[in-house]
Design a protein around this motif. Structure first.
Motif, mmCIF file in Angstrom:
data_model
loop_
_atom_site.group_PDB
_atom_site.id
_atom_site.type_symbol
_atom_site.label_atom_id
_atom_site.label_comp_id
_atom_site.label_asym_id
_atom_site.label_seq_id
_atom_site.Cartn_x
_atom_site.Cartn_y
_atom_site.Cartn_z
ATOM 1 N N UNK A 1 -3.183 12.876 -6.388
ATOM 2 C CA UNK A 1 -2.978 12.335 -5.032
ATOM 3 C C UNK A 1 -3.062 10.818 -5.051
ATOM 4 N N UNK A 2 -4.062 10.291 -5.718
ATOM 5 C CA UNK A 2 -4.255 8.843 -5.782
ATOM 6 C C UNK A 2 -3.074 8.156 -6.464
ATOM 7 N N UNK A 3 -2.625 8.701 -7.591
ATOM 8 C CA UNK A 3 -1.514 8.087 -8.329
ATOM 9 C C UNK A 3 -0.206 8.162 -7.530
ATOM 10 N N UNK A 4 0.077 9.318 -6.934
ATOM 11 C CA UNK A 4 1.329 9.483 -6.185
ATOM 12 C C UNK A 4 1.357 8.616 -4.938
ATOM 13 N N UNK A 5 0.237 8.542 -4.227
ATOM 14 C CA UNK A 5 0.194 7.740 -3.008
ATOM 15 C C UNK A 5 0.226 6.253 -3.303
ATOM 16 N N UNK A 6 -0.333 5.841 -4.430
ATOM 17 C CA UNK A 6 -0.224 4.430 -4.824
ATOM 18 C C UNK A 6 1.237 4.061 -5.061
ATOM 19 N N UNK A 7 1.978 4.946 -5.754
ATOM 20 C CA UNK A 7 3.407 4.694 -6.009
ATOM 21 C C UNK A 7 4.195 4.713 -4.703
ATOM 22 N N UNK A 8 3.885 5.679 -3.831
ATOM 23 C CA UNK A 8 4.603 5.780 -2.553
ATOM 24 C C UNK A 8 4.332 4.568 -1.669
ATOM 25 N N UNK A 9 3.083 4.134 -1.627
ATOM 26 C CA UNK A 9 2.734 2.969 -0.800
ATOM 27 C C UNK A 9 3.449 1.715 -1.303
ATOM 28 N N UNK A 10 3.440 1.512 -2.599
ATOM 29 C CA UNK A 10 4.117 0.332 -3.154
ATOM 30 C C UNK A 10 5.598 0.345 -2.802
ATOM 31 N N UNK A 11 6.237 1.522 -2.947
ATOM 32 C CA UNK A 11 7.668 1.616 -2.643
ATOM 33 C C UNK A 11 7.940 1.440 -1.156
ATOM 34 N N UNK A 12 7.101 2.025 -0.311
ATOM 35 C CA UNK A 12 7.326 1.892 1.135
ATOM 36 C C UNK A 12 7.146 0.457 1.612
ATOM 37 N N UNK A 13 6.226 -0.279 1.013
ATOM 38 C CA UNK A 13 6.073 -1.694 1.360
ATOM 39 C C UNK A 13 7.345 -2.452 0.994
ATOM 40 N N UNK A 14 7.881 -2.168 -0.183
ATOM 41 C CA UNK A 14 9.098 -2.844 -0.646
ATOM 42 C C UNK A 14 10.303 -2.451 0.197
ATOM 43 N N UNK A 15 10.425 -1.163 0.519
ATOM 44 C CA UNK A 15 11.602 -0.661 1.229
ATOM 45 C C UNK A 15 11.547 -0.986 2.722
ATOM 46 N N UNK A 16 10.377 -0.793 3.340
ATOM 47 C CA UNK A 16 10.282 -0.902 4.797
ATOM 48 C C UNK A 16 9.506 -2.120 5.291
ATOM 49 N N UNK A 17 8.731 -2.767 4.431
ATOM 50 C CA UNK A 17 7.898 -3.884 4.861
ATOM 51 C C UNK A 17 6.451 -3.460 4.993
ATOM 52 N N UNK A 18 5.535 -4.406 4.750
ATOM 53 C CA UNK A 18 4.107 -4.092 4.673
ATOM 54 C C UNK A 18 3.548 -3.552 5.985
ATOM 55 N N UNK A 19 4.047 -4.033 7.114
ATOM 56 C CA UNK A 19 3.490 -3.619 8.406
ATOM 57 C C UNK A 19 4.319 -2.548 9.100
ATOM 58 N N UNK A 20 5.265 -1.970 8.390
ATOM 59 C CA UNK A 20 6.098 -0.922 8.974
ATOM 60 C C UNK A 20 5.280 0.354 9.160
#
Length: 643
Positions: free
Chosen positions: A553-572
């Motif tokens: 869970x920790x590894x997958x969510x870290x990857x997902x969070x990093x990608x979502x920040x890049x794709x959608x923006x940090x405050x999205x």
């Protein structure tokens, strides 16, 4: 843009020859759009080879915003009709109400009632426009008045002429937008509405003027005459219902329909979908099957374009219009039919034997069971006009040809490989149909049998697109059956396959691809929930399962969070959601580690009392004697348990 009255391509030799006639290319003028260079780190270019395109004005890191655009015109998709405002594309409040029941043909059934969900604010006349508020409905009134009567009749007109309802609604949206921006019928081809005004964020952005729509290619000449005639018949009826002051000619309406169909972008707004025309983005961000940018939707129907990889200065900025985890041939055909171009990007132009694409429709060698069979099946298309009139020319290419194994050089007829793929498609389709029918347990059995027959028996490459689609379907089926452990296993496989083998220079999808990020997110979410669910199991095996799920869970969510920040923006909203789940996973993981570490710590031994000191020699004057403690007062207890 001069509107034509008839399609220019047909199956006759004369029209084909006319379509082949070369015209002198003109380098496009970028001056109308160069205002974007003042607010975004991009530069606009134009050339004979590439046409209009945008490049990085400086070195850009992944996650850099390079464009914000509000649609020149847009519609809420049919399935999201009551969920989004038809003016601002914000969320719509709904309510339930009782009405007379309607049959399949839409006619009232006497004496029967039904409860339906309807928007809280909508047009009472056409019942085809939902709004988030009365204020939004009032602001949309000038545009909607142009469309209202026609919208009320669009559904039966579309059905009668076998035309997409969304196409008719899109044409009406464009006509309405054109009318409020001062357009008159004789002004088609001129810049109605002025030049676009660019902004650095959605709240400041204004809708792209209607005139920019006319800079887009309609690709009308690629459509079959029969399709054009269907559109003409439907649009003729629609236009008769548009107020005369705003009405356009039939030819112009067909041109608008073709422009929308060829250049539309589907945007996700929350959990709903809209289709919009974003002329600037469509003109300057070209397609690539290995893109360095991605377009995403924001609340209000704005479209953001962000980099998903580090980009060097002067490098062209590209997005994708295709599903990247598909075979090369499938991607190219889809783009040809939907966007009317034959993809010649770097990935599609690379020899198949040297590309990760060979794995996407790969069939394993029956001789060595190691390599996949390679056939450079696709000829490079020079004349799209010829191919659009007869796409079967691609199928004729394989007759009498052989594919060769990349490992042992064994050969097999390409037609045999096609038969294997057809059998796989048939088997997958039957399982998928069971899932759509709600027969979940039968669908699970069929899908797992498909995996056994085609992967475990080494018929298809593990990275074959049909196998991945089967695993994706299994995630959905197992989740609905509440078999979460199985769903996690299949979700893990999908993420691993999307990342591709380490031996390849290019992965099937970019590291920060939206679809990949969503599967990483769902994997992390499921693992976190299962870890919490199994936390009560105190056995060594139970603790081992919880530890593994928390780690995943920790590894997958870290990857997902990093990608979502890049794709959608940090405050999205999407990044905030991923951050919340990641923090929860870290907390659960840390508490689990602490609890298991504390249990392993040895107990502290009880302190041993020091021996009493030897009595001192008696003094000349005896010291006073302390009174003994009362017998009923107990000494304080000493705890022997570990902390």
């Amino acid at each position: 843009m001069a509107a034509t009255t008839e399609p220019t391509v047909d199956n006759t030799a004369t029209q084909t020859a006319a379509a082949k006639k070369k015209t002198k290319k003109v380098v496009a003028d970028n001056s109308k759009y160069q205002g974007v260079e003042k607010v975004m780190p991009i530069a606009l270019k134009s050339s004979h080879a590439k046409g209009r395109h945008a490049v990085a004005a400086r070195d850009l890191v992944a996650g850099t915003l390079v464009a914000v655009e509000k649609a020149a015109a847009g519609i809420v998709r049919n399935q999201s009709f009551i969920n989004l405002c038809h003016r601002c594309f914000g969320p719509v409040a709904t309510k339930t109400q009782s009405r007379t029941k309607l049959d399949a043909a839409g006619k009232e059934v006497a004496g029967q009632k039904e409860t339906v969900t309807v928007p809280s604010h909508s047009c009472g006349s056409c019942k085809m426009a939902a709004y988030c508020s009365e204020a939004c409905a009032k602001q949309h009134e000038p545009e909607h008045t142009v469309q209202c009567a026609a919208l009320a009749k669009c559904n039966p007109i579309a059905t009668a002429h076998s035309v997409q309802l969304e196409t008719l609604r899109a044409v009406l949206a464009l006509i309405g937008r054109r009318a409020v921006q001062g357009g008159k019928p004789e002004l088609v081809g001129q810049d109605v509405g002025g030049e676009p005004e660019f902004a650095g964020q959605a709240v400041e952005a204004k809708a792209t003027p209607f005139g920019c729509v006319l800079d887009l290619n309609s690709n009308r000449h690629y459509l079959k005459r029969s399709a054009i005639k269907q559109q003409q018949a439907a649009l003729k009826e629609v236009l008769e219902l548009v107020p005369e002051a705003a009405r356009v000619s039939l030819s112009e309406a067909v041109e608008l329909a073709c422009i929308f169909t060829t250049n539309q972008h589907q945007i996700a707004v929350g959990g709903s979908q809209m289709l919009g025309l974003y002329p600037f983005s469509a003109l300057y961000f070209a397609h690539s099957c290995n893109p360095n940018c991605v377009y995403v939707g924001e609340v209000g129907g704005a479209m953001y374009v962000r980099t998903i990889a580090d980009v060097s200065a002067d490098t062209e900025l590209t997005v994708t219009y295709a599903d990247l985890f598909q075979p090369r041939e499938q991607r190219r055909r889809d783009l040809l039919l939907s966007r009317h171009f034959w993809c010649k990007c770097r990935r599609c132009s690379q020899a198949l034997s040297q590309s990760v694409d060979r794995l996407m429709d790969g069939i394993q060698c029956t001789a060595c069971h190691r390599g996949v069979m390679i056939f450079e099946e696709t000829k490079e298309v020079q004349d799209i006009n010829e191919l659009m009139t007869d796409i079967s020319a691609l199928d004729q290419e394989i007759q009498g040809k052989f594919a060769e194994c990349e490992s042992c050089s064994a050969q097999i007829e390409v037609t045999h490989l096609v038969d294997v793929l057809k059998a796989a498609i048939t088997d997958y389709s039957s399982a998928h149909m069971l899932m759509q029918q709600g027969q979940l347990e039968r669908a699970r059995v069929q899908l797992e049998r498909f995996v056994g027959n085609y992967e475990e028996r080494r018929v298809l490459s593990p990275y074959n697109a049909y196998l991945i689609n089967a695993y994706i379907a299994l995630i959905r089926v197992c989740t609905q059956l509440n078999d979460v452990d199985r769903a996690i296993r299949y979700n893990t496989i999908v993420v691993e396959r999307m990342l591709g083998p380490d031996t390849e220079s290019m992965a099937p999808v970019p590291a920060h691809y939206p679809q990949l990020a969503e599967y990483q997110m769902s994997l992390g979410d499921m693992c976190l929930k299962q870890a919490k669910k199994k936390a009560g199991n105190r056995t060594p095996a139970g603790r081992s399962v919880s530890r593994r799920y928390l780690r995943e869970a920790k590894a997958s969510l870290e990857a997902a969070y990093k990608s979502r920040v890049i794709i959608h923006g940090e405050n999205s909203p999407r990044a905030v959601e991923a951050r919340r789940l990641l923090e929860s996973a870290k907390k659960e993981h840390d508490e689990f580690v602490k609890a298991t570490t504390d249990k392993k710590k040895p107990k502290k031994p009880e302190p041993v009392a020091a021996p009493a000191p030897a009595p001192a020699p008696a003094a000349a004057t005896p010291a006073p004697v302390a009174a003994p403690a009362p017998a009923h007062v107990a000494a304080p207890a000493v705890s022997t348990s570990s902390a």
